[in-house]
Design an enzyme around this catalytic site. Sequence first.
Site, PDB file in Angstrom:
ATOM      1  N   GLU A 117      -7.158 -26.103  19.764  1.00  0.00           N
ATOM      2  CA  GLU A 117      -8.118 -25.024  19.958  1.00  0.00           C
ATOM      3  C   GLU A 117      -9.468 -25.738  19.897  1.00  0.00           C
ATOM      4  O   GLU A 117      -9.947 -26.096  18.815  1.00  0.00           O
ATOM      5  CB  GLU A 117      -8.025 -23.971  18.859  1.00  0.00           C
ATOM      6  CG  GLU A 117      -9.026 -22.843  19.088  1.00  0.00           C
ATOM      7  CD  GLU A 117      -9.092 -21.856  17.926  1.00  0.00           C
ATOM      8  OE1 GLU A 117      -9.267 -20.650  18.179  1.00  0.00           O
ATOM      9  OE2 GLU A 117      -8.980 -22.288  16.758  1.00  0.00           O
TER      10      GLU A 117
ATOM     11  N   ASP B  55      -5.628 -25.304  14.941  1.00  0.00           N
ATOM     12  CA  ASP B  55      -6.683 -24.314  14.804  1.00  0.00           C
ATOM     13  C   ASP B  55      -8.028 -25.004  14.561  1.00  0.00           C
ATOM     14  O   ASP B  55      -8.120 -25.933  13.751  1.00  0.00           O
ATOM     15  CB  ASP B  55      -6.337 -23.392  13.626  1.00  0.00           C
ATOM     16  CG  ASP B  55      -7.340 -22.292  13.421  1.00  0.00           C
ATOM     17  OD1 ASP B  55      -7.448 -21.428  14.296  1.00  0.00           O
ATOM     18  OD2 ASP B  55      -8.013 -22.299  12.373  1.00  0.00           O
TER      19      ASP B  55
END
Length: 739
Positions: free
Chosen positions: A410, A373
């Site tokens: 990401e 993330d």
Amino acid sequence: MLVPEPRRQDTGRPYVSHPYPLGVHPSPERDGSANVAVYAPGVPDLDIVFRLPGGLWQRRRLTGRTGGVHHGTIPPAEQQRLSETGFDYLRHRDEAPALPAGTEYGFVPADSPVASRHRAPDPADQQILLDPYGKGLRRVAPPPGVEDPGPDAYGGRYVSVVVQQDFDWDEDRHPATPWRDTVVYEAHVKGLTALHPDIPEHLRGTYAGLAHPVMTDYLTSLGVTAVELLPVHAHLDEPHLTSLGLSNYWGYNTLGFFAPHAGYATEAARARGPQGVLDEFKAMVRDLHRAGLEVYLDVVYNHTAEAGQEEPAYCWRGLGDEAYYRHGEDGRYVDVTGCGNSVNFGNPRVVQMALDSLRYWVERCHVDGFRFDLAPELARDERHRFTRNHPFLVAVGADPALFGTKLIAEPWDVGMGGWQTGHFPEGWADWNDRFRDTVRDFWLTGPRSMSLGGDGGNAARLAGALAGSADMFAASGRSALASLNFVTAHDGFTLADLVSYDNKHNQDNLEKNRDGTNDNHSWNHGVEGPARDVRIRADRAQTARNVMATLLFSQGVPMITAGDEFGRSQRGNNNAYCQDNELSWVDWRLTPADRAMLAATRSLVGVRGEFLAGQPSHFPTRPDEVMMHWFGPDGTAMTATGWQTPGARTIQVLIGSRGGRVAGLMVINGASADMAITFPDLTDLLRPDEDGHPLEKADGVYSLVHSTASVLHGRYGTRYRAGQAQGVPASSVTLFRML
């Protein structure tokens, strides 16, 4: 009580402690004692507070200090002497008799107010500092003053817990699916099975439920090869959600990087405590592997649940705020995550913590991959600038324990220079947001423009997406397999909502619809939300199939969001992070339209697999051997003028490889009317196989394999010759196999 410095009973000499490994482990001397080490550079002196199973809270000073690491030894009690316990270190290699499994513990700075009272604090009354390396986590008290708090409500009191690592893996093996054959399925542990009627009720919404044969059979029949789980690290709700009576359903708010989240375990496992939770997680991984499915974890190392500087400490802030978090020259946090804090990957000890966490999940829990993330935050240096040669990225790529592990970035955060798609190093795949936006624009924004009198643009950008955005990844030395293609994810509209809503509808989040993006690249096909009109529903269904077909037949690695394969809706909520209810959970009561979408998705995944099986094992990593030839609707090669013509939304692309056994023709008609196409003549495009024999015949024949337009479903297997004209329906994707 505060216990004095321990000494060996046989010699009277002090026990010797070590600054590594961090956490709680058996002492290297194998004398029954436990070595405790914690990186706490912000604390002059540190005490460990612990309670053996069934015992009372004790407190002991960690007398050693090496480079910011406080360390000490906990000796075994008289009744725990090694000669009497017969303790099996080979079996319980992470457990010492002095601090056995089930021991609860944490840390207290020696100069804290409770230290002056020379007693062990009760963690139910006062939060003690958690072990950053704690493998188990337990809430010992709900947050005070909160009415009807949820199980993860902010302000609850927690302790770290020692767990055993002994587990019956039964010869478990990683499926080791090659990247090119991988189809990722992004899912939430709870949301995937919470409403599944065929899974036993006591298993729904749990690790065990996800690994139940009903679910593994479904996933394998769908054709996916990997399950990417939203965060399963122990996590906590944000303060504002607790005050609103909501919870962090997605789990992007980590409280422990080594402990699985207890809320996803069955009631029986939770009754056993953190040990039961860990064992159930491992059993889930083992059983998914037995079904041939890889397991990826969505991991959140970029920030922690400690939120902003004004919030109290749970762990890292109390142990060393300056070391663990990014700070500016003014002493305030540098927040490139939008979550109140950013973990300081400019500190080698922080890099070490993340690496140790990754190794733990791979070596002890057999996880196959990770999705990181807000990954640029992990690669920002001490000046908070992204660098693709950051020590963390280099170390992950060089670590033998992580060799073969799938690494997915990401590739953006909210700081300056935060968009880094295509810039991660070899060995990584990037979530490709350019692919997402391009596919949405072609199938949704363009047709919406056309419905209002515009030309809808052309297919030039879509061609780049179909080719795996090769231009974007070439500079980093990577192939199209570095493109993790997605059109939807947990964050944003579902596929069904993408074709049904122009605007977000996030009122249930209690933020007056201000949260979530307004830039959705979506189209409601004329009616916002559910539609009674049969034609609108049919158009939406065909658009959804077009998107799925484009996703699955583009170069790169596709990711399907759970439920998109049959039309799951969140009623227009594009930021359902705080909706732990039926709005977010997958509804398995499928309508006939849902079943039709599911059948189409299964067919597309199957055709993709058959095509790849006919290519060399290195496909498509050698660009000079990948064949992608582009044609206009008239069957002639595309020209620069053709690519740039406004409204030119019908293209044909021949896909294959030198040495491959299968080639396919993909016909994309993004126009609002049926189009006549001429099948291309490949006389001048003959390519030899590995033995020098031509695969393509001069009188090329094409067999219809699949179409997103239902009108063609009855014609599968029909053959067409090069130069032959044939109509293709409006707004459709049609696939042919070259014979």
